[in-house]
Design a protein around this motif. Structure first.
Motif, PDB file in Angstrom:
ATOM      1  N   MET A   1       0.846  -1.180   0.000  1.00 33.42           N
ATOM      2  CA  MET A   1       0.000   0.000   0.000  1.00 33.42           C
ATOM      3  C   MET A   1       0.886   1.236   0.000  1.00 33.42           C
ATOM      4  N   LYS A  95      -8.160   0.401  -7.189  1.00 36.09           N
ATOM      5  CA  LYS A  95      -6.807   0.526  -6.640  1.00 36.09           C
ATOM      6  C   LYS A  95      -6.672   1.656  -5.610  1.00 36.09           C
ATOM      7  N   GLU A  97      -7.919   2.448  -2.006  1.00 35.45           N
ATOM      8  CA  GLU A  97      -8.579   1.802  -0.867  1.00 35.45           C
ATOM      9  C   GLU A  97      -9.486   2.763  -0.113  1.00 35.45           C
ATOM     10  N   THR A 123      -3.503   3.888  -1.542  1.00 32.62           N
ATOM     11  CA  THR A 123      -3.626   3.138  -2.792  1.00 32.62           C
ATOM     12  C   THR A 123      -3.100   1.719  -2.611  1.00 32.62           C
ATOM     13  N   GLU A 124      -3.586   0.826  -3.462  1.00 32.99           N
ATOM     14  CA  GLU A 124      -3.156  -0.573  -3.427  1.00 32.99           C
ATOM     15  C   GLU A 124      -1.959  -0.766  -4.352  1.00 32.99           C
TER      16      GLU A 124
END
Length: 160
Positions: A1, A95, A97, A123-124
């Protein structure tokens, strides 16, 4: 992340107590009236506005988004601090989160206020946010802030 944060600062001639009450505490009533072209309605789907409450913002038909939901994490009416997280809705692209926000109003030397807004994007993977999307979001927030400010300047007894 990956975590990316931005802090923006705005100044206003309106004292912090008034702009906080209008733009935060009573936003569910005031924003749809001031900006019907941008916000159809705001409703609580859980709670009554304090920490743990969930608000849903519904947008007019034909816009980019249908609705978003956010969770209120802190509402401090004495220190003028508001923390919330965008948890559901069209604005949370794949993407991404979540997005958290911290809004703090402080008294300025001239009797107005200084608003500090920190936005944190989670963000992923190695997903990178597009700068133009972040800029567009900031411009919408500034537009709402300026609409509330103009309303308060035109109505000096409102939220006094």
């Amino acid at each position: 992340m990956a975590i990316t944060s931005f802090t923006d600062e705005y100044t206003s001639p309106v004292p912090p107590s008034r702009i906080f009450k209008a733009s935060i505490v009573d936003s569910h009533n005031l924003m749809p009236k001031l900006m019907p072209q941008a916000i159809k309605s705001i409703e609580f789907v859980q709670g009554n506005g304090g920490a743990g409450s969930i608000k849903q913002i519904n947008f007019p038909e034909g816009g980019n988004f249908k609705s978003i939901k956010y969770r209120i994490d802190e509402l401090n009416e004495e220190k003028f601090i508001y923390k919330y997280a965008l948890i559901e809705g069209d604005a949370l692209v794949e993407k991404l989160e979540k997005i958290t926000y911290e809004v703090k109003f402080e008294q300025s030397p001239d009797g107005g206020s200084i608003s500090k807004v920190t936005s944190t994007y989670y963000t992923e993977g190695d997903f990178k946010l597009k700068e133009e999307e972040i800029k567009a979001g900031k411009e919408k927030v500034l537009g709402m802030y300026k609409a509330v400010e103009a309303y308060l300047l035109q109505n000096p007894d409102a939220y006094a």
